[in-house]
Write a protein that holds these residues in place. Structure first.
Motif, short mmCIF file in Angstrom:
data_model
loop_
_atom_site.label_atom_id
_atom_site.label_comp_id
_atom_site.label_asym_id
_atom_site.label_seq_id
_atom_site.Cartn_x
_atom_site.Cartn_y
_atom_site.Cartn_z
N ASN A 34 21.34 46.02 3.10
CA ASN A 34 22.59 46.75 2.87
C ASN A 34 22.35 48.23 2.57
OD1 ASN A 34 24.43 44.69 3.38
ND2 ASN A 34 24.12 43.81 1.34
N ASN A 35 21.27 48.54 1.86
CA ASN A 35 21.00 49.96 1.56
C ASN A 35 20.71 50.74 2.83
OD1 ASN A 35 21.42 49.74 -1.17
ND2 ASN A 35 19.27 49.35 -1.65
N ARG A 36 19.94 50.17 3.74
CA ARG A 36 19.66 50.86 5.00
C ARG A 36 20.96 51.08 5.77
NH1 ARG A 36 16.15 47.76 6.74
NH2 ARG A 36 17.64 46.35 7.64
N ARG A 37 21.83 50.07 5.79
CA ARG A 37 23.11 50.21 6.50
C ARG A 37 23.99 51.28 5.85
NH1 ARG A 37 25.84 45.69 5.84
NH2 ARG A 37 27.20 45.98 7.59
N LYS A 38 23.96 51.35 4.52
CA LYS A 38 24.73 52.39 3.82
C LYS A 38 24.24 53.78 4.20
CE LYS A 38 25.85 49.75 -0.30
NZ LYS A 38 25.50 49.56 -1.72
N LEU A 39 22.93 53.98 4.18
CA LEU A 39 22.37 55.29 4.51
C LEU A 39 22.68 55.68 5.95
CD1 LEU A 39 18.87 54.99 2.77
CD2 LEU A 39 20.78 56.48 2.10
N ARG A 40 22.47 54.74 6.85
CA ARG A 40 22.72 55.04 8.27
C ARG A 40 24.21 55.22 8.51
NH1 ARG A 40 18.56 50.97 11.49
NH2 ARG A 40 16.64 52.04 10.86
N GLY A 41 25.01 54.42 7.87
CA GLY A 41 26.46 54.54 8.03
C GLY A 41 26.97 55.88 7.53
N ALA A 42 26.41 56.34 6.42
CA ALA A 42 26.83 57.63 5.86
C ALA A 42 26.48 58.76 6.82
CB ALA A 42 26.20 57.85 4.49
N GLU A 43 25.33 58.65 7.48
CA GLU A 43 24.95 59.68 8.45
C GLU A 43 25.90 59.69 9.64
OE1 GLU A 43 20.36 60.71 8.54
OE2 GLU A 43 20.69 58.60 9.02
N LEU A 70 21.09 59.41 16.93
CA LEU A 70 20.82 58.71 15.67
C LEU A 70 20.60 57.22 15.91
CD1 LEU A 70 23.28 60.40 13.15
CD2 LEU A 70 20.78 60.40 13.05
N ALA A 71 21.44 56.63 16.75
CA ALA A 71 21.30 55.20 17.04
C ALA A 71 19.94 54.91 17.66
CB ALA A 71 22.43 54.72 17.94
N SER A 72 19.50 55.79 18.54
CA SER A 72 18.18 55.61 19.16
C SER A 72 17.07 55.75 18.12
CB SER A 72 17.96 56.63 20.28
OG SER A 72 18.87 56.39 21.33
N GLU A 73 17.23 56.70 17.21
CA GLU A 73 16.22 56.87 16.16
C GLU A 73 16.19 55.66 15.23
OE1 GLU A 73 17.01 60.63 14.29
OE2 GLU A 73 16.41 61.76 16.08
N TYR A 74 17.37 55.13 14.91
CA TYR A 74 17.41 53.93 14.05
C TYR A 74 16.71 52.76 14.75
CZ TYR A 74 21.18 56.42 11.58
OH TYR A 74 21.93 57.33 10.90
N ARG A 75 16.94 52.63 16.04
CA ARG A 75 16.31 51.53 16.78
C ARG A 75 14.80 51.70 16.83
NH1 ARG A 75 15.96 46.77 16.88
NH2 ARG A 75 15.73 45.64 18.81
N ALA A 76 14.37 52.95 17.00
CA ALA A 76 12.92 53.22 16.99
C ALA A 76 12.32 52.88 15.63
CB ALA A 76 12.66 54.68 17.36
#
Ligand code: ZN
Length: 112
Positions: A34-43, A70-76
């Protein structure tokens, strides 16, 4: 029974039948997920809202390309740090929790 082993969404460890419905082995894995999703979601939030509501400016700035980057970076990151495991919930599960998102919206005065 399909024989498929359900795994923790965060660490990938096989889950015991008694905890499969929760999706995580423990509170630590749930918090990390959930923390990773919060950080990515905020970005993504500000960029997506500008893409949706300030379209001309967003298009001029290449906001949607930035969202995709950003989505590509998250996937990487997922591939490098999570052995490629998916880091997002299945859209069918998300929409099942929010059936109003699939309902027909009535026209709201002043809305777009
Ligand atoms: Zn876990």
């Amino acid at each position: 029974m399909t024989g498929r082993v359900l795994a923790c969404l965060e660490c990938g460890a096989p889950l015991l039948v008694c905890v499969q419905a929760r999706g995580f082995c423990d509170a630590r894995c749930r918090a990390a997920w959930n923390n990773r999703r919060k950080l990515r979601g905020a970005e993504l939030y500000d960029l997506y809202m500008a893409h949706r509501w300030e379209r001309a400016e967003a298009a001029g700035l290449g906001v949607f390309q930035a969202i995709n980057r950003l989505a590509s970076e998250y996937r990487a990151e997922d591939r490098a740090q999570r052995e490629g495991r998916r880091s997002w919930r299945r859209p069918g599960d998300v929409l099942a929790e929010r059936p109003y998102l699939k309902s027909i919206k009535t026209q709201v005065r002043g809305g777009r």
